[in-house]
Design a protein around this motif. Structure first.
Motif, PDB file in Angstrom:
ATOM      1  N   UNK A  86      21.246 -28.635  -6.227  1.00  0.00           N
ATOM      2  CA  UNK A  86      20.294 -29.521  -5.192  1.00  0.00           C
ATOM      3  C   UNK A  86      21.112 -30.273  -4.052  1.00  0.00           C
ATOM      4  N   UNK A  87      22.167 -30.892  -4.396  1.00  0.00           N
ATOM      5  CA  UNK A  87      22.942 -31.521  -3.518  1.00  0.00           C
ATOM      6  C   UNK A  87      23.406 -30.577  -2.375  1.00  0.00           C
ATOM      7  N   UNK A  88      24.084 -29.305  -2.724  1.00  0.00           N
ATOM      8  CA  UNK A  88      24.541 -28.487  -1.768  1.00  0.00           C
ATOM      9  C   UNK A  88      23.513 -27.843  -1.021  1.00  0.00           C
ATOM     10  N   UNK A  89      22.334 -27.514  -1.411  1.00  0.00           N
ATOM     11  CA  UNK A  89      21.179 -27.104  -0.744  1.00  0.00           C
ATOM     12  C   UNK A  89      20.712 -28.092   0.353  1.00  0.00           C
ATOM     13  N   UNK A  90      20.759 -29.302  -0.170  1.00  0.00           N
ATOM     14  CA  UNK A  90      20.138 -30.552   0.602  1.00  0.00           C
ATOM     15  C   UNK A  90      21.076 -30.531   1.886  1.00  0.00           C
ATOM     16  N   UNK A  91      22.318 -30.389   1.754  1.00  0.00           N
ATOM     17  CA  UNK A  91      23.302 -30.607   2.851  1.00  0.00           C
ATOM     18  C   UNK A  91      23.335 -29.038   3.621  1.00  0.00           C
ATOM     19  N   UNK A  92      23.125 -28.039   3.061  1.00  0.00           N
ATOM     20  CA  UNK A  92      23.067 -26.745   3.610  1.00  0.00           C
ATOM     21  C   UNK A  92      22.067 -26.714   4.816  1.00  0.00           C
ATOM     22  N   UNK A  93      20.866 -27.279   4.193  1.00  0.00           N
ATOM     23  CA  UNK A  93      19.481 -27.393   4.917  1.00  0.00           C
ATOM     24  C   UNK A  93      19.828 -28.216   6.226  1.00  0.00           C
ATOM     25  N   UNK A  94      20.427 -29.393   5.818  1.00  0.00           N
ATOM     26  CA  UNK A  94      20.558 -30.369   6.786  1.00  0.00           C
ATOM     27  C   UNK A  94      21.616 -30.161   8.095  1.00  0.00           C
ATOM     28  N   UNK A  95      22.445 -29.287   7.733  1.00  0.00           N
ATOM     29  CA  UNK A  95      23.437 -28.782   8.904  1.00  0.00           C
ATOM     30  C   UNK A  95      23.008 -27.346   9.193  1.00  0.00           C
ATOM     31  N   UNK A  96      22.137 -26.784   8.816  1.00  0.00           N
ATOM     32  CA  UNK A  96      21.353 -25.331   8.978  1.00  0.00           C
ATOM     33  C   UNK A  96      22.801 -24.450   8.641  1.00  0.00           C
ATOM     34  N   UNK A  97      23.265 -24.741   7.492  1.00  0.00           N
ATOM     35  CA  UNK A  97      24.402 -23.708   7.185  1.00  0.00           C
ATOM     36  C   UNK A  97      24.001 -22.319   6.924  1.00  0.00           C
ATOM     37  N   UNK A  98      22.606 -22.307   6.244  1.00  0.00           N
ATOM     38  CA  UNK A  98      22.349 -21.064   5.949  1.00  0.00           C
ATOM     39  C   UNK A  98      22.040 -20.160   7.498  1.00  0.00           C
ATOM     40  N   UNK A  99      21.999 -20.702   8.553  1.00  0.00           N
ATOM     41  CA  UNK A  99      21.849 -19.988   9.780  1.00  0.00           C
ATOM     42  C   UNK A  99      23.102 -19.882  10.339  1.00  0.00           C
ATOM     43  N   UNK A 100      23.908 -20.777  10.527  1.00  0.00           N
ATOM     44  CA  UNK A 100      25.278 -20.734  11.048  1.00  0.00           C
ATOM     45  C   UNK A 100      26.249 -20.203  10.254  1.00  0.00           C
TER      46      UNK A 100
END
Length: 332
Positions: A86-100
């Protein structure tokens, strides 16, 4: 002990941030573009992975390590895979890590599956990249070197959210084990012996792969360290050409351990890894964390510490105190 815990955390961040600009570039390209990296630099705009970062900023290696600690602190250091995810996904969404291009391939795929309500186990069971090992160094601070079974089990519990293969778990356990031994001021030969022993114990965890032996590659790397003790360039070339400096655990973990053994200090280790080529930030994060664990924060270049503090919103003292409290509680 807090001195050595802080050394681990700062070592992790320093190796990560120093290696960031050259991340995933070939050794020849690093030399051609930079000449030699001997300080913290901005990520070049021509580096698709590093262009999002500026001088002294650490990357997802250190960030994920701290996210793991946040999840553990929130649950009194009882590993909870759902909370970590949950915390990893929240961070990934916040910095758009799935797109970059910020997340590693296995972490990205596993977390994307969890985010979409899918079972990630078919992904994590085959994950042979170094995502588990790159963020694990602080876990080594929790255990005494004579608590290897407990350390390996803890590594297994916190890692399988994204990585659950035998090689990924064994590699992560080796890095955590090296930190644990280094904190106790063991000799470098003793640290490597402990690390190899942990590999033999940890290999029974996770899904079986046909990955090369981390133990064999580390032993070869240590042979190079002795053979080329007075020739850093030749040693680096052998690590890059033979052991490997890519994102696979089977390359980067034995490379990082061999480099830590060779360089011994945070400053030399961070510079060495930044110029190696390949997965420079991750190899730097792992190797330099081990050096920092052995040196302690009071022996690390004060300018390096200042740059990390000024360019990242983090309070390592906060994390160090929680790590120390747990270590004392479990008999470390």
């Amino acid at each position: 002990m807090k001195n050595h815990i802080l050394g681990t955390l700062y070592g992790l961040a320093i190796g990560d941030a120093m290696g960031m600009p050259s991340e995933l570039w070939s050794r020849n390209k690093v030399k051609s573009y930079f000449g030699k990296i001997d300080t913290f630099l901005d990520g070049p705009q021509s580096n698709e992975v590093a262009k999002h970062f500026t001088k002294g900023q650490y990357t997802d290696d250190t960030t994920q390590a701290l996210i793991f600690l946040d999840a553990l602190i929130a649950n009194d250091f009882q590993p909870d895979q759902q909370l970590i995810a949950k915390k990893l996904i929240e961070w990934a969404d916040r910095i758009r890590a799935f797109d970059n291009e910020i997340l590693g391939p296995n972490s990205k795929a596993a977390l994307f599956a969890v985010k979409n309500g899918q079972d990630p186990t078919t992904i994590t069971a085959q994950a042979e990249t170094n995502g588990a090992a790159m963020r694990i160094a602080p876990i080594g601070c929790l255990f005494n070197s004579n608590q290897s079974n407990a350390l390996i089990d803890y590594v297994w519990q916190v890692s399988q959210v994204t990585h659950a293969s035998d090689v990924a778990i064994a590699g992560a356990a080796m890095i955590a084990g090296a930190v644990s031994s280094a904190m106790e001021q063991k000799s470098w030969d003793e640290i490597m012996t402990d690390t190899i022993t942990i590999y033999d114990q940890a290999l029974s965890y996770g899904s079986e792969t046909f990955s090369p032996s981390l133990k064999a590659r580390l032993e070869l790397g240590l042979t190079y360290a002795h053979e080329f003790s007075d020739d850093e360039e030749t040693f680096a070339k052998h690590i890059y050409d033979v052991i490997g400096a890519g994102v696979l655990t089977s390359e980067s973990v034995p490379a990082a351990l061999s480099i830590a053994y060779y360089t011994k200090t945070v400053e030399r280790c961070a510079i060495f890894c930044a110029n190696l080529g390949g997965d420079t930030d991750t190899i730097g994060a792992m190797a330099t964390a081990i050096c920092g664990a052995k040196q302690g924060v009071d022996q690390i270049n004060k300018n390096y510490i200042r740059i990390i503090n000024e360019n990242n919103q983090v309070d390592f003292n906060h994390y160090a105190q929680f790590l120390l409290n747990y270590r004392e509680r479990v008999g470390g």
